[in-house]
Structures are given as structure tokens and as C-alpha cells.
Scaffold this active site. Structure first.
Site, short mmCIF file in Angstrom:
data_model
loop_
_atom_site.label_atom_id
_atom_site.label_comp_id
_atom_site.label_asym_id
_atom_site.label_seq_id
_atom_site.Cartn_x
_atom_site.Cartn_y
_atom_site.Cartn_z
N ASP A 158 0.86 -1.18 0.00
CA ASP A 158 0.00 0.00 0.00
C ASP A 158 0.90 1.23 0.00
O ASP A 158 1.95 1.25 0.64
CB ASP A 158 -0.96 0.00 1.18
CG ASP A 158 -0.28 -0.11 2.53
OD1 ASP A 158 0.11 0.93 3.09
OD2 ASP A 158 -0.15 -1.25 3.05
N ASP A 250 -9.43 2.94 6.31
CA ASP A 250 -8.30 2.83 7.24
C ASP A 250 -8.71 3.53 8.53
O ASP A 250 -8.77 4.75 8.59
CB ASP A 250 -7.07 3.50 6.60
CG ASP A 250 -5.87 3.55 7.54
OD1 ASP A 250 -4.83 4.07 7.11
OD2 ASP A 250 -5.98 3.09 8.69
N GLU A 252 -7.75 3.87 12.53
CA GLU A 252 -6.71 3.56 13.50
C GLU A 252 -6.63 4.67 14.55
O GLU A 252 -7.60 5.41 14.75
CB GLU A 252 -5.37 3.34 12.79
CG GLU A 252 -4.97 4.46 11.84
CD GLU A 252 -3.73 4.11 11.04
OE1 GLU A 252 -2.63 4.45 11.53
OE2 GLU A 252 -3.84 3.52 9.93
#
Length: 785
Positions: A158, A250, A252
Site C-alpha cells: 500500500d 483505514d 486507526e
């Protein structure tokens, strides 16, 4: 009508998704102009599908980027770029990482520090995972690599705008076969200078590629949909070309200025935020996005929420050979980010499968099970047992999914299979493009009064290699007295001591009881005979530890104001210091205990039943038979005497011969109280009757049948047959109320017990203990298989 919220956690078939074009991209947003989006052709919807949703434009308040003439206007993917060669299959023993000893290909491949990313508002995938994350210790030094993985799969990477002008032919040569490319962050940032080069460049060499969005809940608290729309409008689209990977969220750690680890949000709020984002993505693209996170972050910040398993899991975990324990709700991982730096530009990833499965993942069909819902299970008097639901295959919605039904009715257990191909317009409405014909209704014939249960499994379509999916179990109950499960009143506390207090409050709501028994809540032997004694004398059983009386027990004794407190057992069961805590709480505090459990039971018999003409006899080596017998013994005015059960011992023989008891009811089968014991008692002149079943549950049912006539117990007590403290206090309460006590397993009620509910004409029940002891299926009289 099917609830939309129930459907919200289920995967949508990718093959009928909307194709969303990508706009121009910019690394640095400015407030001068809005991004232009060029849509690619969209498949025509079917008649029952409706028009596909168009991606929403960014809110006017968001800063808009200026055009960058150096970048292509739209990073359009080639139709299906063919690589020069498919990757070589990886060894079964693991995956070797190419160039394990090499540093990244260029200095520009390395990520900057977190401070730099914070200042730019541009974070790479995994950049905020701290060293304190136990599942993912950071390894971000350039050139530090994991040389060998304990899993096989397809290698990939990525990248973000921090990796400039990636040499994609070199990435292919190094073994990379897929790439996730950062598109957006929050509601303001989108990648301008590098997205097209990365998105189109990876595709041009034959890679699978997709876009990811770095979540920033602090930028729009409660408005995850705005971030989803920003993502889709700026590169987060999807097309069913077999090369575009599902868009990726994503999610986090937040930094201190953003509210810390969980962005200043509660577990419930964070779960709602994520759900809003992924469901918005599905409505805009037609497929479920993947989710990237760490196990520690997910379990901490969502409270281990387990309802997102339909979304592919991209898990981060560094420095180990396997992904380890996954976040709650996922049984398997789709992609694992195993290294933060290495041979490939950006982070090092591996896909869980081969090239064929990677292609299925691009079409949102990576060996994922069918999806569906078990809606209803109903039975009416003399009518069939009917179940309804829906299911469809995620990779091939045209295929009719088979649903296996395991029936459990009063006539026995059997299995049938039905096709989910009936009309369900609500399914088609909730999932545009899937169609209506995915429902099913099927029946089992009437088999008499009692418990009915069905467990459903949607079977994976063999051609897609998908696993099966359990749709769960549902129960129904019918009798002459009631058309559904008896009304359930649950009495429970936070632990066994609090449950005893709650039971006391429910059974003795006013002060001034004649007696209260205090018994060990940690071991059963001395306490077993207390239940019929307390029931006979109309008082509660409360629990104690060996060394002290819990404060909740003391408070309850003060509330009920007993005339007498009876401490059951010797000082090993309840110590002298604990005994002294009871002083002053009643006019009389006495201890009834013997040298062992058997002598204690005999002393309790004399104490509470001084002139009884009979007794119940149960093993002292287990609690279930004794406690189920307690209410029955109390109803008949008889004590419970514990015996070893192997033979008629001298102590029991001497005790019986010196009393007026002439009838004995032996509780349990010959495996617990032998035939020899019963024969010896008969030879000694006692009338012996045995009440026993094939197990403790059937024994509890047979005990109820001996003491309560047909239609003779509108209310019954139900407790765990595997947990003595709750059964002990329930036995005393049931006996005091002249009601039967029957036993259940933690997740179900045996048919022998359910049949007693039918015979007794039961319309309500008191369930003792919390759902960790007897779960909610017990409230429905779900029959055990």
C-alpha cells in the site's frame, strides 16, 4: 418487512455494483475550485433494481483543490491489463519475502515522521499505530524486513503520496501483485500529485489496485457519511472490471489533539461512526468496503464489536510470522499488513489466497459465504411449524442458494433443504441489483404440544468455493395453556451472592421472615440440605464466603429481619469470624453443622423436620439431584438426607433406625445411588421409591411429575443444572412458594423438562441467574439438540 438495520451488516453482491469514475487529484487542497469528476459508463439497472445512486459531491464548506495540469484528469484503469506472467505459487510452508535483505528502492519510498504527517494532515496506512499496541509493535526503520512469513498468499503493498513516482515495473518484478493507494483523508485532503501515477501505474503493469481512505472522525464527528462521500468523489469508487479492489477504510489511532486513541469517542459512538461510513460506501458503490485496523484498536475502541464480519478484514500486525488473533467479529483475514517497510514501496502486505481468489476479491466474492437472515419461526395449535428467511450468494446473485434446516420437534430431529428463490421485494429494495427472488418459507408438520426449534445454514455455492453461513436458530413453543413460551421473569445479580439477594427480594418482599439460612456460596456439600429446610420454614437461603459475609448478604439480612439465622456447616464452610458478623441481625443465630456433609444433612433434618415420617435421599457427591428434590421434599414436609450412595453406611442406618421415618424416596439412577443401597434400606424395613431419569435434567422433570398434578403449576422455577449456587437459592424459593424447580443447560432446555411445562400447564417461569449462566434462548424454551 425486513429491518434495514439487520440488513446493514450484510455484504452486497459486487457484480451488480455501480461504477464510479475518479476525479482529478491533488496532494494539497486549496479553496479555489472544486474537483471535476468524470464518470465512467454505468451498467443499466434491471427492472426491479432501480437507478443506481450517484456519489454525492463534497460539501460546499470543504476546501476544494485546484487542478494540477501535470496529472491526468482521470486515472482511468485499463480494461484488464495482462501481466507478462502470473506469480509463482508460494510454498505451502510459508511465503518468502523477495529481497528480504534489501533496503527500499529509493529514499522517497520511506514515510516521514508522524509529526510531519500530522502537520500535513496526510497519514499513511498504519502510521499512527503506537509501540504500545501489543499486537502490532512498530517496525518503521528503512530496510528492516520480515524475511519469512508463516502463511502463504499473494504479496502486495500500500502506498501514499509520500511514495513519489513509484517504479511499478520494478514492483512487479519484486513480486507485488496488488496495491492499495491512498486517495483521501478526513473531508479535506485528497492525493493530487501521486494518485493517478500510483492508481493507473500499478494497473498498467497488471496489478490489482484499489483506493483507501484514512479516517479522521474528529473532523466531522457523527458525520462519517461526509467522509465516505469525499472518498468516493475523490478516487474511492469501484468498477466490476476484475482488477479494482473494494474501497478500503483505514481506521486507526487518533493523536492527543484528536481525542487520543479512540478519537474522543465512546465504543458505541465509534461503532456507529464506522457503520455509517461503510453503509454509505455500500450505497454509493454497491459493494462493502474492506476495513483496515489492528486487533487492539478495534477491540478497545469499538468494545470488541462483532457485527462487521461481512466486511473484508485488512489487519495490521508487525514483527511476527502470522496475523495472530483477529479483531472481534472476524473469523478470517483477507489482507495482512505484515511490515511497515521493505523491498516494496510503502507497506508490505499479503493477500490470503491465490490469484484466482484475489480476482474474486476484486469482484467482492473472495470465498465469502452466502448472506441472509432467519426471519421467523412460528407454530400454532395443530398447525405446521413454519420458518421464513432469505439468502443470496455474494458472488453470483443469479444462483439460488440452498438453505439447510435442522428441525427439532416433538416427533424427533430431521434435516431438509430448501431453495431460497421465493419473492422477497424487501430484499431487492434493500439491496438494489440483487433482485427479489431470494426468499424462502418452509414447514415441518404438526407434532403435538411442546418445544419446536429450527437451525438454518445457508450453503455456499460450490462453484464459488464459498463457505457455509449459519443463519442461527429460533425456537417456538405451544401447549393447551399457552401459544408461546411462558412469560419469563429473570432474577439475577452481578454474581452468585447478588443473585441470592435478588432471589430473596423477589420471594420475600416484606420484612419479618421466620428464618434465613446462610450457606457457603463457594462449595455445595454442606449447603445442599439447606434448601428444603429453608423452604419448609419459609425463609431465604443467602450465601457467604468461608471467611466473611458479603456486604450484600448482610444488607439483605437487615432488610428481611429474620427471627432466626441458621448458619449451615462447620467452620471450614463458614468461619467463626464470619459467624460473628451475624450477631445482632436476629434474635437467635445458630450453627447447624456436622463432621461432614452427611452428618450436616442429618442434623438439618432433625432441626427443620423433627417428626417427619419420610425423607428424600440423594447423593452427596453432586448437587443437581439434591437441589431439584428440595422443593418436592418441602412440599411433602420431608427433609433431604445426603448419602454416599455406594452402600447403606452405618451412620445413615443408625440415624434412620432411630427416627420415625419409614418411607424413603431415592433421587437419581443407580449410577449415583446403587441398587444395593436401596435393597439394604428395604431389608431394614423402609419403603423405598426411586425417582430418576437418564440425566439430571430428566430427573428434575420426573420429580416435578411426582409432586405436581397435570395443570398443577402455572408458574415454575428454572435454574442451571450446571451451577449450584443459583440452583440452591432457587430451590429454597421454589419450595417456599410450593412450586417445582426444574433444571436447564446454559443455552437450552432439555425436551424432558419442556414436556413438563406442557403437562403442568405452565404460563410463566422465574429464571434464576444471569445470561452468562442461562442465556436468552432459555427464556424461549429453546430445546436442546
Amino acid at each position: 418487512m425486513m429491518k434495514k438495520t439487520a440488513l446493514a451488516t450484510i455484504v452486497v453482491a459486487a457484480v451488480l455494483a455501480v461504477t464510479v469514475g475518479a476525479p482529478a487529484y491533488a496532494d494539497e487542497p486549496t479553496p479555489d475550485s472544486a474537483p471535476a469528476a468524470t464518470a465512467t459508463p454505468t451498467p443499466s439497472p434491471s427492472a426491479d433494481q432501480g437507478a443506481p445512486a450517484e456519489p454525492a459531491a463534497p460539501a460546499a464548506a470543504d476546501p476544494a483543490p485546484t487542478a494540477d495540469p501535470a496529472d491526468p484528469a482521470t486515472p482511468t484503469a485499463p480494461a484488464d491489463p495482462a501481466p507478462t506472467a502470473e506469480p509463482t505459487p508460494t510454498p505451502a510452508t510459508g511465503t518468502a519475502v523477495p529481497g528480504a535483505d534489501a533496503a527500499p528502492e529509493a529514499a522517497s519510498d520511506a514515510d516521514p515522521s508522524l509529526d510531519v504527517m500530522d502537520a500535513a494532515g496526510n497519514h499513511t496506512m498504519g502510521s499512527t499505530i503506537p509501540d504500545s499496541d501489543p499486537a502490532s509493535p512498530k517496525q518503521r526503520k528503512a530496510g528492516v524486513v520480515q524475511p519469512f512469513l508463516g502463511v502463504s498468499g499473494i504479496l502486495g503493498q500500500d502506498v501514499s503520496g509520500w511514495q513519489e513516482n513509484v517504479n511499478w515495473p520494478a514492483q512487479w518484478a519484486a513480486g507485488s501483485r496488488f496495491a492499495y493507494v491512498k486517495a483521501t483523508e478526513g473531508t479535506t485532503y485528497f492525493s493530487r500529485n501521486q494518485f493517478a501515477q500510483q492508481y493507473n501505474g500499478s494497473a498498467s503493469v497488471g496489478m490489482f489496485r484499489g483506493a483507501y481512505h484514512f479516517a479522521n472522525p474528529s473532523t466531522a464527528p457523527g458525520d462519517a457519511a461526509a467522509e465516505a462521500r469525499w472518498f468516493v468523489a475523490n478516487g474511492g469508487g469501484w468498477s466490476p472490471d476484475g482488477r479494482t479492489l473494494p474501497p478500503l477504510l483505514d481506521i486507526e489511532y487518533g493523536n492527543a489533539s484528536q481525542g487520543g486513541t479512540c478519537w474522543g469517542m465512546s465504543a458505541g459512538a465509534m461503532t456507529s461512526w464506522i457503520r455509517e461510513f461503510v453503509t454509505t460506501m455500500r450505497s454509493l458503490t454497491g459493494i462493502n468496503p474492506a476495513i483496515y485496523t489492528t486487533t487492539n484498536w478495534w477491540n478497545t475502541c469499538t468494545g470488541s464489536n462483532n457485527t462487521f464480519g461481512a466486511y473484508p478484514m485488512f489487519v495490521a500486525r508487525y514483527g511476527t510470522n502470522t496475523p495472530g488473533t483477529l479483531p472481534a467479529g472476524w473469523l478470517n483475514w483477507t489482507i495482512w499488513q505484515f511490515q511497515a517497510a521493505g523491498t516494496l514501496a510503502g507497506d508490505q502486505d499479503i493477500f490470503n489466497g491465490d490469484i484466482a481468489l484475489l480476482r474474486q476479491y476484486a469482484l467482492n466474492g473472495t470465498s465469502m459465504p452466502p448472506t441472509g437472515v432467519f426471519d421467523t419461526a412460528t407454530v400454532a395449535k395443530s398447525g405446521p411449524f413454519t420458518v421464513t428467511g432469505w439468502a443470496f450468494d455474494q458472488a453470483n446473485v443469479a444462483a439460488a442458494v440452498k438453505v439447510r434446516i435442522e428441525w427439532n420437534t416433538p416427533s424427533g430431529i430431521r434435516t431438509t433443504t430448501v431453495s431460497a428463490n421465493a419473492s422477497r421485494p424487501d430484499v431487492g429494495a434493500a439491496y438494489p441489483g440483487v433482485g427479489n427472488n431470494h426468499g424462502f418459507t418452509t414447514t415441518a408438520p404438526w407434532a403435538g404440544n411442546g418445544q419446536y426449534r429450527a437451525c438454518l445454514t445457508a450453503l455456499g455455492v460450490a462453484t464459488s468455493g464459498a463457505r457455509n453461513l449459519s443463519l442461527g436458530c429460533k425456537a417456538a413453543f405451544v401447549s393447551d395453556a399457552i401459544a408461546s413460551a411462558p412469560a419469563s421473569k429473570r432474577v439475577a445479580g452481578s454474581d452468585r451472592f447478588e443473585t441470592a439477594v435478588a432471589t430473596s427480594k423477589a420471594s420475600f418482599p416484606t420484612a419479618g421472615v421466620p428464618v434465613a439460612y446462610v450457606a457457603s456460596g463457594l462449595d455445595f456439600p454442606d449447603a445442599l440440605a439447606a434448601a428444603p429446610a429453608a423452604a419448609k420454614q419459609k425463609g431465604p437461603v443467602l450465601l457467604s464466603t468461608a471467611v466473611s459475609i458479603p456486604q450484600s448478604t448482610l444488607n439483605e439480612l437487615k432488610r428481611v429481619k429474620p427471627s432466626r439465622i441458621v448458619v449451615v456447616g462447620g467452620e471450614k464452610a463458614i468461619s467463626a469470624s464470619a459467624y460473628r458478623q451475624l450477631t445482632g441481625l436476629a434474635a437467635s443465630v445458630v450453627r447447624v453443622g456436622g463432621g461432614d456433609r452427611y452428618e450436616t444433612s442429618r442434623k438439618l433434618a432433625d432441626f427443620a423436620f423433627p417428626s417427619s415420617g419420610g425423607a428424600y435421599v440423594a447423593t452427596g457427591w453432586g448437587f443437581a439431584d439434591s437441589l431439584a428434590a428440595g422443593p418436592v421434599a418441602a412440599k411433602r414436609g420431608q427433609p433431604l438426607i445426603l448419602v454416599d450412595g455406594a452402600k447403606l453406611d452405618a451412620g445413615t442406618s443408625s440415624y434412620l433406625s432411630g427416627r420415625s421415618m419409614r418411607s424413603l424416596t431415592v433421587v437419581g439412577g443407580t449410577s449415583v445411588i446403587s441398587g444395593g443401597w436401596a435393597s439394604a434400606a428395604s431389608a431394614a424395613g423402609f419403603s423405598v421409591t426411586r425417582v430418576g431419569g437418564s440425566d439430571r435434567f430428566e430427573t428434575s422433570a420426573k420429580l416435578a411429575s411426582t409432586a405436581f398434578p397435570s395443570n398443577g403449576a402455572k408458574n415454575v422455577y428454572l435454574a442451571s443444572g450446571l451451577n449450584f449456587p443459583d440452583a440452591l437459592v432457587a430451590a429454597a424459593a421454589a419450595g417456599a412458594a410450593t412450586k417445582p424447580l426444574m433444571l436447564a443447560v446454559g443455552t437450552c432446555v432439555p425436551r424432558s423438562v419442556g414436556d413438563q411445562f406442557v403437562r403442568l400447564g405452565t404460563t410463566s417461569m422465574q429464571v434464576t441467574g444471569g445470561t452468562t449462566v442461562l442465556n436468552k434462548d432459555v427464556d424461549q424454551l429453546a430445546v436442546c439438540y
